[in-house]
Design a protein around this motif. Structure first.
Motif: not given
Length: 320
Positions: A176-179, A222-228, A238-243, A245-250
């Motif tokens: 998504v675009k915003d936190q 294969e992914m940007v460092p934050e995502f990887e 398991e599910t991550s917390s909010i991550v 990256t330059p593409y938005g919030y994952h």
């Protein structure tokens, strides 16, 4: 990060589908034109009537003139591609290997899912490769058939599978675009919301949202460092917390690996490269060209096969 909905990813997918059958040498020369040329050249064989294609200041451009010019410019490349396709189809028939309409439709739906609308998908297919959707379906079927035949004798051991799975994670994500939006989705997940359904409803990644956010197997690099970093810290389920990256919030989920999908990927890696496999088929085929102007094409096919065997086929690496 790998964005499956990006134009680069889509073009790479189209290119893979076409290259697997047509070969890199042909594609360097004619790009998308053979798809159109096949239609008009087949029209010649069907004995169509020679009507008028266009008029210029009253002077006619007849279908006969039009087809003759197309054959002159692209006849050799089209014939070479058609010969290669025949060889692949014969190899598949000999091994009793088939591709169902359901398999083709599933892949087509996956590609369509990379676009916001069906019309944008149709426009992209036409713009970048001069194809109709029906043509693309034919290419998908041939691509799948070729891969099935190429990998049919490849065995996957437990060690192969352990190594493959150990180097990868099987991931879904919601982008998504915003936190604040990510926080709202995270709350829904904590309250028992279904990850795949929320991805379909809320994710902004067109390449994965239609598949419930599924990215599939992802390897380090294969992914940007934050995502990887976040993805590879997860254990199955398991599910991550909010991550960010330059593409938005994952929000990332590590799913249970699909064993069949893993085995198919391993087979493709272990099998002969596409170019080498096709080159061998072409070299072993008995080809008799009847048209005098194309007779030397047999030697070119064999020579092209030798050149192709010197090349290696690097797997398409998703862009960061």
């Amino acid at each position: 990060m790998r964005l499956k909905g990006s134009i680069r990813r889509i073009l790479r997918l189209f290119r893979r589908i076409i290259l697997n059958i047509e070969g890199r040498q042909i594609m360097r020369n004619v790009k998308w034109m053979p798809a159109l040329a096949v239609i008009v050249l087949l029209a010649i064989a069907a004995g169509c009537s020679w009507s008028t294609v266009a008029t210029v200041n009253g002077a006619k451009v007849t279908e006969k003139e039009f087809y003759a010019e197309l054959e002159k410019q692209h006849g050799r490349e089209v014939l070479e591609r058609m010969i290669t396709e025949k060889i692949v189809l014969q190899e598949a028939a000999g091994k009793k290997i088939t591709v169902t309409d359901e398999e083709v439709d599933e892949e087509l739906a996956r590609i369509k899912g990379m676009f916001p609308t069906e019309q944008e998908f149709i426009n992209a297919v036409k713009q970048y490769y001069g194809m109709s959707v029906d043509m693309l379906k034919q290419r998908i079927k041939l691509d799948k058939l070729a891969n099935k035949v190429r990998t049919s004798g490849v065995k996957v051991s437990d060690a192969d599978l352990d190594k493959f799975l150990g180097e990868r994670r099987y991931l879904r994500h919601i982008l998504v675009k915003d936190q604040s939006e990510a926080t709202a989705i995270q709350t829904l997940l904590k309250d028992g919301g279904d990850f795949a359904q929320l991805a379909k409803q809320r994710s902004t990644d067109p390449g994965s949202k239609t598949r419930g956010g599924l990215l599939g197997f992802v390897k380090k690099g294969e992914m940007v460092p934050e995502f990887e970093k976040a993805a590879f810290a997860l254990k199955e389920g398991e599910t991550s917390s909010i991550v960010k990256t330059p593409y938005g919030y994952h929000i990332i989920k590590c799913d249970k690996p699909d064993r069949q999908e893993a085995e198919e990927a391993i087979k493709r890696e272990k099998a002969e490269p596409v170019d080498t496999w096709i080159a061998k088929l072409r070299q072993n085929a008995k080809i008799d060209i009847k048209r005098e102007i194309y007779k030397d094409l047999v030697d070119n096919i064999k020579a092209g096969g030798d050149k192709q065997q010197e090349q290696t086929t690097a797997p398409a690496t998703p862009s960061k």
